[in-house]
Design a protein around this motif. Structure first.
Motif, PDB file in Angstrom:
ATOM      1  N   THR A 164     -67.548 -16.203 -32.783  1.00 28.24           N
ATOM      2  CA  THR A 164     -67.232 -17.035 -31.627  1.00 28.24           C
ATOM      3  C   THR A 164     -67.675 -18.482 -31.810  1.00 28.24           C
ATOM      4  O   THR A 164     -67.100 -19.386 -31.226  1.00 28.24           O
ATOM      5  N   THR A 165     -68.706 -18.724 -32.640  1.00 28.54           N
ATOM      6  CA  THR A 165     -69.156 -20.102 -32.832  1.00 28.54           C
ATOM      7  C   THR A 165     -68.559 -20.727 -34.084  1.00 28.54           C
ATOM      8  O   THR A 165     -68.572 -21.948 -34.233  1.00 28.54           O
ATOM      9  N   LEU A 166     -68.059 -19.909 -35.008  1.00 26.95           N
ATOM     10  CA  LEU A 166     -67.320 -20.480 -36.139  1.00 26.95           C
ATOM     11  C   LEU A 166     -65.976 -20.972 -35.625  1.00 26.95           C
ATOM     12  O   LEU A 166     -65.566 -22.099 -35.865  1.00 26.95           O
ATOM     13  N   ALA A 167     -65.285 -20.090 -34.903  1.00 29.04           N
ATOM     14  CA  ALA A 167     -64.090 -20.523 -34.188  1.00 29.04           C
ATOM     15  C   ALA A 167     -64.553 -21.308 -32.977  1.00 29.04           C
ATOM     16  O   ALA A 167     -65.708 -21.234 -32.590  1.00 29.04           O
ATOM     17  N   MET A 212     -71.698 -24.229 -34.923  1.00 25.83           N
ATOM     18  CA  MET A 212     -70.993 -25.226 -34.112  1.00 25.83           C
ATOM     19  C   MET A 212     -71.186 -26.629 -34.686  1.00 25.83           C
ATOM     20  O   MET A 212     -70.302 -27.470 -34.578  1.00 25.83           O
ATOM     21  N   LEU A 213     -72.371 -26.876 -35.264  1.00 30.00           N
ATOM     22  CA  LEU A 213     -72.670 -28.220 -35.759  1.00 30.00           C
ATOM     23  C   LEU A 213     -71.829 -28.601 -36.978  1.00 30.00           C
ATOM     24  O   LEU A 213     -71.756 -29.766 -37.342  1.00 30.00           O
ATOM     25  N   THR A 214     -71.180 -27.637 -37.623  1.00 26.48           N
ATOM     26  CA  THR A 214     -70.234 -27.998 -38.679  1.00 26.48           C
ATOM     27  C   THR A 214     -68.966 -28.592 -38.061  1.00 26.48           C
ATOM     28  O   THR A 214     -68.000 -28.829 -38.760  1.00 26.48           O
ATOM     29  N   SER A 215     -68.961 -28.821 -36.765  1.00 19.84           N
ATOM     30  CA  SER A 215     -67.795 -29.139 -35.937  1.00 19.84           C
ATOM     31  C   SER A 215     -66.710 -28.077 -36.076  1.00 19.84           C
ATOM     32  O   SER A 215     -65.536 -28.360 -35.913  1.00 19.84           O
ATOM     33  N   GLU A 216     -67.136 -26.865 -36.344  1.00 21.09           N
ATOM     34  CA  GLU A 216     -66.255 -25.698 -36.307  1.00 21.09           C
ATOM     35  C   GLU A 216     -65.061 -25.822 -37.220  1.00 21.09           C
ATOM     36  O   GLU A 216     -63.915 -25.855 -36.782  1.00 21.09           O
ATOM     37  N   VAL A 217     -65.356 -25.886 -38.506  1.00 20.52           N
ATOM     38  CA  VAL A 217     -64.286 -25.945 -39.485  1.00 20.52           C
ATOM     39  C   VAL A 217     -64.237 -24.676 -40.330  1.00 20.52           C
ATOM     40  O   VAL A 217     -63.378 -24.538 -41.181  1.00 20.52           O
ATOM     41  N   ILE A 218     -65.202 -23.769 -40.110  1.00 19.59           N
ATOM     42  CA  ILE A 218     -65.175 -22.500 -40.836  1.00 19.59           C
ATOM     43  C   ILE A 218     -64.268 -21.584 -40.030  1.00 19.59           C
ATOM     44  O   ILE A 218     -64.672 -21.061 -39.003  1.00 19.59           O
ATOM     45  N   PHE A 219     -63.047 -21.419 -40.459  1.00 25.38           N
ATOM     46  CA  PHE A 219     -61.957 -20.811 -39.680  1.00 25.38           C
ATOM     47  C   PHE A 219     -61.679 -21.677 -38.460  1.00 25.38           C
ATOM     48  O   PHE A 219     -60.606 -22.212 -38.315  1.00 25.38           O
ATOM     49  N   GLY A 220     -62.677 -21.819 -37.612  1.00 26.88           N
ATOM     50  CA  GLY A 220     -62.544 -22.801 -36.541  1.00 26.88           C
ATOM     51  C   GLY A 220     -61.562 -22.396 -35.463  1.00 26.88           C
ATOM     52  O   GLY A 220     -61.055 -21.277 -35.435  1.00 26.88           O
ATOM     53  N   ALA A 277     -76.115 -26.986 -25.309  1.00 23.39           N
ATOM     54  CA  ALA A 277     -75.075 -27.285 -24.324  1.00 23.39           C
ATOM     55  C   ALA A 277     -74.177 -28.430 -24.797  1.00 23.39           C
ATOM     56  O   ALA A 277     -72.947 -28.325 -24.768  1.00 23.39           O
ATOM     57  N   PHE A 278     -74.780 -29.521 -25.257  1.00 22.09           N
ATOM     58  CA  PHE A 278     -73.964 -30.663 -25.678  1.00 22.09           C
ATOM     59  C   PHE A 278     -73.265 -30.384 -27.011  1.00 22.09           C
ATOM     60  O   PHE A 278     -72.157 -30.868 -27.249  1.00 22.09           O
ATOM     61  N   THR A 279     -73.918 -29.607 -27.868  1.00 22.00           N
ATOM     62  CA  THR A 279     -73.268 -29.210 -29.112  1.00 22.00           C
ATOM     63  C   THR A 279     -72.014 -28.403 -28.812  1.00 22.00           C
ATOM     64  O   THR A 279     -70.937 -28.643 -29.355  1.00 22.00           O
ATOM     65  N   ASN A 308     -66.626 -25.586 -28.123  1.00 22.67           N
ATOM     66  CA  ASN A 308     -66.871 -24.159 -28.261  1.00 22.67           C
ATOM     67  C   ASN A 308     -66.836 -23.464 -26.915  1.00 22.67           C
ATOM     68  O   ASN A 308     -65.987 -22.637 -26.629  1.00 22.67           O
ATOM     69  N   GLY A 309     -67.818 -23.794 -26.068  1.00 26.81           N
ATOM     70  CA  GLY A 309     -67.826 -23.192 -24.735  1.00 26.81           C
ATOM     71  C   GLY A 309     -68.881 -22.132 -24.532  1.00 26.81           C
ATOM     72  O   GLY A 309     -69.147 -21.732 -23.409  1.00 26.81           O
ATOM     73  N   SER A 310     -69.512 -21.652 -25.620  1.00 31.72           N
ATOM     74  CA  SER A 310     -70.623 -20.723 -25.423  1.00 31.72           C
ATOM     75  C   SER A 310     -71.844 -21.526 -25.000  1.00 31.72           C
ATOM     76  O   SER A 310     -71.853 -22.747 -25.064  1.00 31.72           O
TER      77      SER A 310
END
Lengths: 217, 575
Positions: free
Chosen positions: B350-353, B377-385, B470-472, B478-480
């Protein structure tokens, strides 16, 4: 400039038409189609998988509910509302080093209108040991004293259920072996050993307990 | 890791790999307008939409026109959703008589769903009517995902064409993604969910007298149709407050497995599609390999951290060893039917996407276990994403990796036969920097002001982690959440709203700039100095760039939160 304005105007019709049409498809046609087929084919599931006892719904087989009596197996601690509030799902969201979580907190007499008292791990462990007549140094399974993510966990682990057998048997005036036999029948395993977890549905088990070993009036 | 958790991880990854190619080929056919199995049913619908909307599907747009159509569509969607949420009290399908939302909450929620984030400042079943959930949220769940895919497809066209000045037609890409990919998959998936017990009705909340004679009120509603798309579209907004931990959203091990797969299958398919469409399936598989490696490493780390449990509980007389009829581990915030492995793997997916749905409460994770979703999440979600956004975000990192390789050998970097020049690098840096700037700034402001710290649910470093998370989560779309944080005040509603806008559109705009400028370039033949992007060396370099650029920026912040808390936990300190 005139070109830009003409370009914008040219995109307005697709903008409105696509918004309206996709809205109708995705948020009206799609959920209604799922509801229609779901209600027709999976009627019981679509409406909440309710269980009836003597023709009266007592809850959903998927959603945990609160049990406090000695004659019932009890579920996990719950952080949903005042406990197992199925209109207000929630976990505790307390972190691993939270003093409130580990040691609990007492009501602050200065604020009469709010109740700050909270049973932490220490209090839950003590209460579980006492109510089930366990030794003061008995170790407890992790799920028995922790709150679930939803606050509505319908299950406990077989280990947590096993520790409650003696109490339930005593309260119902029957043998531990008989209670354990029924418990075993209601213990579900993970599919192929790794999809899901070994678990006991507390509500289903307690309904079966009431049927098999009714309380003497 | 227990044997069963290891088996589960292997099966999960295997299914993901197996599904990537067929799904990728199908999506490629859809976007190229070729005939697919679904044509007999859907093509008339598609043609009808173009007729009504006055769209000529063969007329392509330049990157600017494409981008403006996209932004206009999102603006209209935002305004529509904001309006619905404000006046939901007077709209139909509101059996609980929920009132309209206050402005800051409606702003936050409207941004949240149009940016594919689905951050929820206040719980699903307690603030949004059935009308808002269906017409408001479900619509954006579909189209925000379709927008993400459209951006990716435009970028692919930019990369694979040469000396061209168009990148496709936004309306056509949007419509095709929704009609051929998201709707059919969601429909089938939703029916499966209903069969397993996910509810789908329009009843008011149901009250029962429990076995012990107490009253229990159960929230009802059309959950299955929304759950299906929130998983497939990497949206993540739950129908209920506790999201997919709630049995009515995720009742069984099977719904859990499929909901978890649904998070990553479209992103995985898009990676394959990307490779195929830019003309190098090998390159696609190398990128896929980098992603899978990351997923497996993180899944193992989170699993081990959570399975070893909380030493404070061990001291209090709790056994956290797996086996003997219990899952063991840190079970606070986790469901018995999922145990440790099927909760921590979900936390990773959920956090990779950019999904953000949860089946366990990340706030109650151990420090290192909770660090994993943060890092993802800090990778800005590029792993599958996210759907579309993951792969176009990855292209930013790929260009960065190629650029760094070019610097090392002193040659103008090339990617897919095109020169990478100043314009592309400026766009890349804008995306990378805006993300970290916005989330670190808001975190810093929140961490030192009472309007930020007053609403944390935990004290000490864990409270900081709640704010940082939260800000990440907002900036990464992401939304989690570390959900204990009270975020329904003006500061968080506005701040996270801004993070979501920056995280979404300051990636989309640079990506579209790159799409346009790459499309216009001439193709150059690969020379002896060309860095091959379809080998393992490239894979290693890409992995390294993600770690260094994506993560080192955030190391100080991570130290203040999870790292400090880890040492507190080791020494038995509480806060």
């Amino acid at each position: 400039m005139e070109n830009a304005l003409r370009d914008i105007r040219r995109e307005l019709r697709p903008l409105f038409a696509i918004t309206v049409l996709l809205l109708l498809l995705t948020s009206v046609a799609y959920p209604l189609a799922v509801t229609g087929i779901g209600q027709a084919v999976f009627n019981r599931q679509a409406n909440g998988s309710f269980i009836e006892v003597n023709g009266r719904p007592v809850g959903s087989s998927l959603v945990g509910q609160s049990f406090t009596g000695d004659q019932y197996f009890q579920g996990r601690p719950s952080a949903a509302g005042a406990g197992y509030d199925a209109a207000s799902s929630s976990g505790s969201n307390l972190g691993p080093t939270s003093a409130k979580f580990i040691e609990g907190s007492e009501d602050d007499p200065a604020t009469a209108e709010v109740d700050e008292s909270f049973a932490g791990i220490a209090q839950r462990v003590a209460a579980f040991r006492e109510s089930n007549g366990l030794a003061a140094d008995a170790t407890l399974p992790a799920d028995s004293v922790t709150a679930s993510g939803s606050g509505l966990d319908p299950h406990i682990s077989p280990a947590t259920a096993g520790l409650q057998v003696a109490r339930v048997a005593a309260a119902r005036g029957t043998s531990e072996a008989a209670v354990r036999q029924l418990l075993d029948a209601f213990t579900e395993d993970a599919f192929l050993g790794f999809i899901g977890q070994p678990r006991v549905n507390v509500l289903k088990l307690n309904i079966a307990m009431d049927e098999r070993f009714p309380l003497q009036p | 890791m227990t044997l069963s958790d290891t088996s589960f991880l292997i099966v999960y990854v295997a299914v993901l790999v197996a599904i990537a190619r067929p799904l990728g080929l199908f999506m490629m056919a859809v976007y190229e307008g070729r005939r697919t199995l679904l044509h007999p049913v859907i093509r008339p619908l598609e043609a009808g939409i173009y007729r009504v909307a006055g769209i000529d599907e063969r007329r392509e747009q330049g990157w600017r026109a494409y981008l403006f159509a996209l932004l206009g569509f999102n603006l209209a969607g935002f305004l529509l959703l904001y309006f619905i949420l404000r006046v939901q009290g007077s709209l139909p399908l509101n059996p609980e008589n929920l009132p309209g939302m206050k402005p800051s909450l409606a702003f936050n929620a409207a941004v949240s769903f149009t940016t594919n984030t689905n951050w929820q400042s206040d719980g699903g079943e307690t603030t949004a009517s059935y009308f808002s959930q269906m017409v408001g949220f479900t619509f954006q769940n579909f189209v925000s995902a379709a927008v993400g895919m459209a951006v990716l497809v435009a970028l692919i066209r930019g990369l694979s064409r040469h000396s061209a000045n168009t990148v496709g037609n936004f309306w056509v890409d949007l419509t095709r993604g929704t009609l051929y990919i998201l709707l059919p998959m969601s429909f089938i998936f939703a029916l499966f969910l209903v069969s397993q017990g996910v509810i789908q009705n329009f009843d008011s909340y149901r009250s029962v007298t429990t076995v012990e004679g107490a009253e229990q009120v159960l929230a009802m509603g059309p959950a299955a149709s929304q759950v299906a798309i929130k998983q497939l579209g990497t949206n993540g907004g739950g129908f209920f407050n506790a999201n997919s931990a709630v049995p009515f959203e995720n009742p069984t091990a099977w719904t859990n497995l499929l909901e978890m797969l649904a998070i990553l299958i479209i992103p995985a398919g898009l990676v394959y599609m990307y490779g195929k469409m830019v003309g190098s399936t090998r390159h696609g598989w190398i990128v896929f390999g980098v992603m899978t490696t990351w997923l497996v490493i993180m899944a193992v780390v989170a699993n081990v951290a959570e399975q070893s449990g909380n030493s404070n509980l061990a001291d209090a007389g709790v056994t956290q060893d797996a086996g003997d009829g219990q899952p063991g581990g840190n079970m606070e915030g986790k469901e018995v039917r999922f145990g440790i492995g099927q909760s921590t793997l979900w936390a990773n997916a959920t956090t990779l996407a950019s999904n953000g749905s949860v089946n366990s409460m990340h706030d109650s994770y151990t420090p290192l276990g909770g660090l994993v979703p943060m890092v993802n999440m800090l990778t800005s979600e590029v792993i599958f994403g996210g759907v579309g956004s993951g792969m176009y975000g990855m292209v930013i990192y790929i260009i960065l990796a190629v650029f760094i390789a070019g610097l090392m050998v002193g040659r103008t970097p090339e990617y897919l036969g095109k020169k990478i020049e100043a314009r592309e690098m400026k766009a890349v840096m804008l995306g990378v920097l805006a993300f970290s700037l916005v989330l670190l700034t808001w975190t810093a402001v929140g961490a030192v002001n009472s309007f930020g710290t007053d609403t944390t649910n935990n004290l000490g470093p864990h409270g900081f982690s709640e704010i940082f998370y939260a800000f990440t989560s907002g900036a990464a779309n992401n939304g989690s959440a570390f959900a204990g944080l009270g975020v329904n005040g003006t500061f968080y509603n506005v701040g996270i709203g801004v993070c979501m806008l920056v995280g979404r559109f300051l990636f989309i705009v640079p990506v579209m700039v790159i799409a346009g400028s790459m499309a216009a370039k001439k193709r150059v033949a690969p020379g002896p100095g060309t860095f091959p992007t379809d080998g393992l060396v490239f894979g290693g370099l890409l992995f390294g760039v993600i770690v260094i650029v994506g993560l080192l920026t955030f190391f100080p912040a991570i130290s203040l939160g999870p790292v400090v808390e880890h040492f507190m936990l080791r020494d038995g300190l509480l806060s």
